[in-house]
Design a protein around this motif. Sequence first.
Motif, PDB file in Angstrom:
ATOM      1  N   ALA A 156      -3.073   2.008  -1.115  1.00  0.00           N
ATOM      2  CA  ALA A 156      -2.589   1.059  -0.110  1.00  0.00           C
ATOM      3  C   ALA A 156      -1.659   0.164  -0.886  1.00  0.00           C
ATOM      4  O   ALA A 156      -0.812  -0.564  -0.133  1.00  0.00           O
ATOM      5  CB  ALA A 156      -3.576   0.686   0.809  1.00  0.00           C
ATOM      6  N   ALA A 157      -1.972  -0.640  -2.116  1.00  0.00           N
ATOM      7  CA  ALA A 157      -1.273  -1.500  -2.659  1.00  0.00           C
ATOM      8  C   ALA A 157       0.088  -1.044  -2.916  1.00  0.00           C
ATOM      9  O   ALA A 157       0.734  -1.893  -3.285  1.00  0.00           O
ATOM     10  CB  ALA A 157      -2.053  -1.656  -3.929  1.00  0.00           C
ATOM     11  N   VAL A 158       0.310   0.395  -2.963  1.00  0.00           N
ATOM     12  CA  VAL A 158       1.656   0.881  -3.312  1.00  0.00           C
ATOM     13  C   VAL A 158       2.368   1.481  -1.986  1.00  0.00           C
ATOM     14  O   VAL A 158       3.431   0.999  -2.133  1.00  0.00           O
ATOM     15  CB  VAL A 158       1.665   2.062  -4.388  1.00  0.00           C
ATOM     16  N   ALA A 159       1.558   2.247  -1.289  1.00  0.00           N
ATOM     17  CA  ALA A 159       2.328   2.916  -0.011  1.00  0.00           C
ATOM     18  C   ALA A 159       1.564   2.308   1.139  1.00  0.00           C
ATOM     19  O   ALA A 159       2.108   2.892   2.322  1.00  0.00           O
ATOM     20  CB  ALA A 159       1.997   4.349  -0.148  1.00  0.00           C
ATOM     21  N   GLY A 160       0.911   1.141   1.194  1.00  0.00           N
ATOM     22  CA  GLY A 160       0.360   0.753   2.450  1.00  0.00           C
ATOM     23  C   GLY A 160      -0.635   1.486   2.866  1.00  0.00           C
ATOM     24  O   GLY A 160      -1.014   2.693   2.519  1.00  0.00           O
ATOM     25  N   ALA A 161      -1.259   1.559   4.220  1.00  0.00           N
ATOM     26  CA  ALA A 161      -2.423   2.244   4.787  1.00  0.00           C
ATOM     27  C   ALA A 161      -1.780   3.403   4.999  1.00  0.00           C
ATOM     28  O   ALA A 161      -2.440   4.566   5.241  1.00  0.00           O
ATOM     29  CB  ALA A 161      -2.925   1.466   6.125  1.00  0.00           C
ATOM     30  N   TRP A 162      -0.636   3.603   5.317  1.00  0.00           N
ATOM     31  CA  TRP A 162       0.166   4.839   5.646  1.00  0.00           C
ATOM     32  C   TRP A 162       0.119   5.768   4.541  1.00  0.00           C
ATOM     33  O   TRP A 162       0.152   7.033   4.659  1.00  0.00           O
ATOM     34  CB  TRP A 162       1.666   4.749   6.069  1.00  0.00           C
ATOM     35  N   GLY A 163       0.184   5.230   3.372  1.00  0.00           N
ATOM     36  CA  GLY A 163      -0.014   6.084   2.208  1.00  0.00           C
ATOM     37  C   GLY A 163      -1.391   6.793   2.052  1.00  0.00           C
ATOM     38  O   GLY A 163      -1.691   8.077   1.856  1.00  0.00           O
ATOM     39  N   VAL A 164      -2.522   5.995   2.317  1.00  0.00           N
ATOM     40  CA  VAL A 164      -3.802   6.389   2.591  1.00  0.00           C
ATOM     41  C   VAL A 164      -4.133   7.270   3.835  1.00  0.00           C
ATOM     42  O   VAL A 164      -4.577   8.530   3.501  1.00  0.00           O
ATOM     43  CB  VAL A 164      -4.776   5.355   2.610  1.00  0.00           C
ATOM     44  N   GLU A 165      -3.200   7.236   4.776  1.00  0.00           N
ATOM     45  CA  GLU A 165      -3.370   7.959   5.913  1.00  0.00           C
ATOM     46  C   GLU A 165      -2.707   9.433   5.406  1.00  0.00           C
ATOM     47  O   GLU A 165      -3.301  10.364   5.943  1.00  0.00           O
ATOM     48  CB  GLU A 165      -2.558   7.401   6.930  1.00  0.00           C
ATOM     49  N   PHE A 166      -1.704   9.332   4.875  1.00  0.00           N
ATOM     50  CA  PHE A 166      -0.986  10.642   4.365  1.00  0.00           C
ATOM     51  C   PHE A 166      -1.763  11.351   3.464  1.00  0.00           C
ATOM     52  O   PHE A 166      -1.941  12.767   3.681  1.00  0.00           O
ATOM     53  CB  PHE A 166       0.453  10.224   3.631  1.00  0.00           C
ATOM     54  N   LEU A 167      -2.450  10.900   2.522  1.00  0.00           N
ATOM     55  CA  LEU A 167      -3.470  11.610   1.583  1.00  0.00           C
ATOM     56  C   LEU A 167      -4.510  12.177   2.214  1.00  0.00           C
ATOM     57  O   LEU A 167      -4.912  13.401   1.992  1.00  0.00           O
ATOM     58  CB  LEU A 167      -3.773  10.593   0.527  1.00  0.00           C
ATOM     59  N   VAL A 168      -4.876  11.748   3.190  1.00  0.00           N
ATOM     60  CA  VAL A 168      -6.510  12.156   3.755  1.00  0.00           C
ATOM     61  C   VAL A 168      -5.899  13.496   4.689  1.00  0.00           C
ATOM     62  O   VAL A 168      -6.713  14.306   4.738  1.00  0.00           O
ATOM     63  CB  VAL A 168      -6.861  11.127   4.789  1.00  0.00           C
ATOM     64  N   MET A 169      -4.727  13.357   5.298  1.00  0.00           N
ATOM     65  CA  MET A 169      -4.205  14.870   5.873  1.00  0.00           C
ATOM     66  C   MET A 169      -3.555  15.649   4.968  1.00  0.00           C
ATOM     67  O   MET A 169      -3.556  16.874   5.026  1.00  0.00           O
ATOM     68  CB  MET A 169      -3.161  14.391   6.923  1.00  0.00           C
ATOM     69  N   LEU A 170      -2.942  15.309   3.595  1.00  0.00           N
ATOM     70  CA  LEU A 170      -2.532  16.183   2.802  1.00  0.00           C
ATOM     71  C   LEU A 170      -3.485  16.836   2.080  1.00  0.00           C
ATOM     72  O   LEU A 170      -3.357  18.211   1.921  1.00  0.00           O
ATOM     73  CB  LEU A 170      -1.741  15.256   1.788  1.00  0.00           C
ATOM     74  N   GLY A 171      -4.551  16.488   1.863  1.00  0.00           N
ATOM     75  CA  GLY A 171      -5.722  17.037   0.982  1.00  0.00           C
ATOM     76  C   GLY A 171      -6.072  18.367   1.799  1.00  0.00           C
ATOM     77  O   GLY A 171      -5.872  19.557   1.248  1.00  0.00           O
ATOM     78  N   PRO A 172      -6.382  18.300   2.958  1.00  0.00           N
ATOM     79  CA  PRO A 172      -7.118  19.753   3.504  1.00  0.00           C
ATOM     80  C   PRO A 172      -5.794  20.602   3.826  1.00  0.00           C
ATOM     81  O   PRO A 172      -6.105  21.761   3.789  1.00  0.00           O
ATOM     82  CB  PRO A 172      -7.409  19.134   4.965  1.00  0.00           C
ATOM     83  N   ALA A 173      -4.547  20.167   4.017  1.00  0.00           N
ATOM     84  CA  ALA A 173      -3.519  20.869   4.242  1.00  0.00           C
ATOM     85  C   ALA A 173      -3.167  21.747   2.989  1.00  0.00           C
ATOM     86  O   ALA A 173      -2.711  22.942   3.149  1.00  0.00           O
ATOM     87  CB  ALA A 173      -2.209  20.089   4.762  1.00  0.00           C
ATOM     88  N   LEU A 174      -3.260  21.125   1.778  1.00  0.00           N
ATOM     89  CA  LEU A 174      -2.799  21.835   0.571  1.00  0.00           C
ATOM     90  C   LEU A 174      -4.111  22.873   0.256  1.00  0.00           C
ATOM     91  O   LEU A 174      -3.621  23.876  -0.088  1.00  0.00           O
ATOM     92  CB  LEU A 174      -2.787  20.614  -0.699  1.00  0.00           C
ATOM     93  N   LEU A 175      -5.059  22.587   0.792  1.00  0.00           N
ATOM     94  CA  LEU A 175      -6.216  23.430   0.420  1.00  0.00           C
ATOM     95  C   LEU A 175      -6.144  24.661   1.302  1.00  0.00           C
ATOM     96  O   LEU A 175      -6.141  25.917   0.963  1.00  0.00           O
ATOM     97  CB  LEU A 175      -7.727  22.815   0.896  1.00  0.00           C
ATOM     98  N   ALA A 176      -5.644  24.456   2.652  1.00  0.00           N
ATOM     99  CA  ALA A 176      -5.224  25.522   3.560  1.00  0.00           C
ATOM    100  C   ALA A 176      -4.086  26.244   2.884  1.00  0.00           C
ATOM    101  O   ALA A 176      -3.932  27.452   3.320  1.00  0.00           O
ATOM    102  CB  ALA A 176      -5.044  24.982   4.831  1.00  0.00           C
TER     103      ALA A 176
END
Length: 493
Positions: A156-176
Amino acid sequence: MESEARPSRWIVAGAFVATAVMLYFGTGLTPISWLTWFAPLPALLLAPRVPLRTALLVAFGAYLVSTSNSWAYYAHSYDVPLPAGIGISIGYSIVFALGVWLFRAWVQRGWPLLAAFSVPAVWVALLYLTASVSPTGISGTLAGSQVGVPVVVQTAAVAGAWGVEFLVMLGPALLAALRFAPVRVAAVLLTFALAVGGYGVLRLSAEKTAPAQLVAAMVHDTAPWGVDITSPEGQTLFDQYAAAVAALPAEVTTVVLPEAAFGVDDASLPILRDKVSALATGRRTTIVVGYARSSDGRKYNESLAVPGDGGTPVSYLKHHDLASVLGDDLVFVPSTPGANGGVGRSALAICADVNFPDPARDYADAGATMLLIPAADNNEDGWQHAHTAVLRGVENGLAVVWAGRYGTAMIADGHGRVLAEEHVGQADAVTVVVAPVRPGSSDTPYTRIGDWAAWLAAAITVLAAGLLVLGSVRRRAPAGPASAEPIPEDARV
């Protein structure tokens, strides 16, 4: 995508239940952080193997069912009344279904990486749009679930809370997407994991040498909103707070009380100011107290900060509120050795102000290192809202002192580490948390650049959805009679 046997109804039902259950416990008012990362996975794994209608129904239905973790709260909440809560539940479910649609479509066209990035992109883009137009801002997103994982929230210090939000959804999407292009997807997954983890560890290990100051947040468990300072009840409440302040260690430099702890009008405001000033100077401790003020038929939601050295008190008018007159000034607590040990610059905000990027970002840009926040919540959402404040702190390098009536009393540093936290409302007494905290950095990439991650998500969404809708990308040739020429393997994302 190679053809494969369509899954049985039991597998479809299992994916629905698994996603719904993990979302139920991984989101909401008290989420389990690690479950949040895996919750979307079953629905995403299922989507390319079933008809589009089935994939959408599973995604929408699972998310909608999972929001039942907040229905009881919506039924009696003042901040999020039931109609708004229903809209939030349906909105989240639609956005998740849209992400699953894009994932399925691009996997079937042979673009697994674009499929994976489409999921967090549409999620963040539409939530950002909602937050931008909502008069109450946004709280309780997936990013808030990660506050207990400091390595992750440093993003979040670099990308804001939106960056954290993006990561939380990106993880399972990459696994799938992993089974459709194992080498490429695994490389991207590993790159993100190393980048996020490495940055988080480095930022957390880069301790400031500035001395810590001992601060406190205190909240009366059962006191109602805006107790008239001139009434017997108001005097009793003030005496209870005064006793709690007197019981604090002598080293405490700053004390924060809740939002609208007292009610005043133009005639009684000086009474409150005099009482707090006497208490602050007697202990040589800066005291911040929220109060509800009525004047000429208008309502004002303010906080008063009195320096402990007898300096001039300052008042802050809440920036974001649907029920009172709004302010727009940045207000700093006078920085004197008697007030805060000469450490950093403390700034004032109130409750729902943290649902928006500003004033926190403006404060950091102006050199603030700590936010002092009187607040009031609805009991169940206290943890969630306090952790929204923590995210604002990480975004901008600000330590946070949060005193939330009917919620949480909490202290966190500028790296998002919660140093002290206590749920309020357990007894008819004053709940107090005390912790030493260093000033934040007040200088982060996010403070300087802003919501670039949300705009990037919007660009990916437009690309993924636009190309799909316009049909400008040729589909892979299906089994059987040839149609379009297949896209070369090395040309796909």
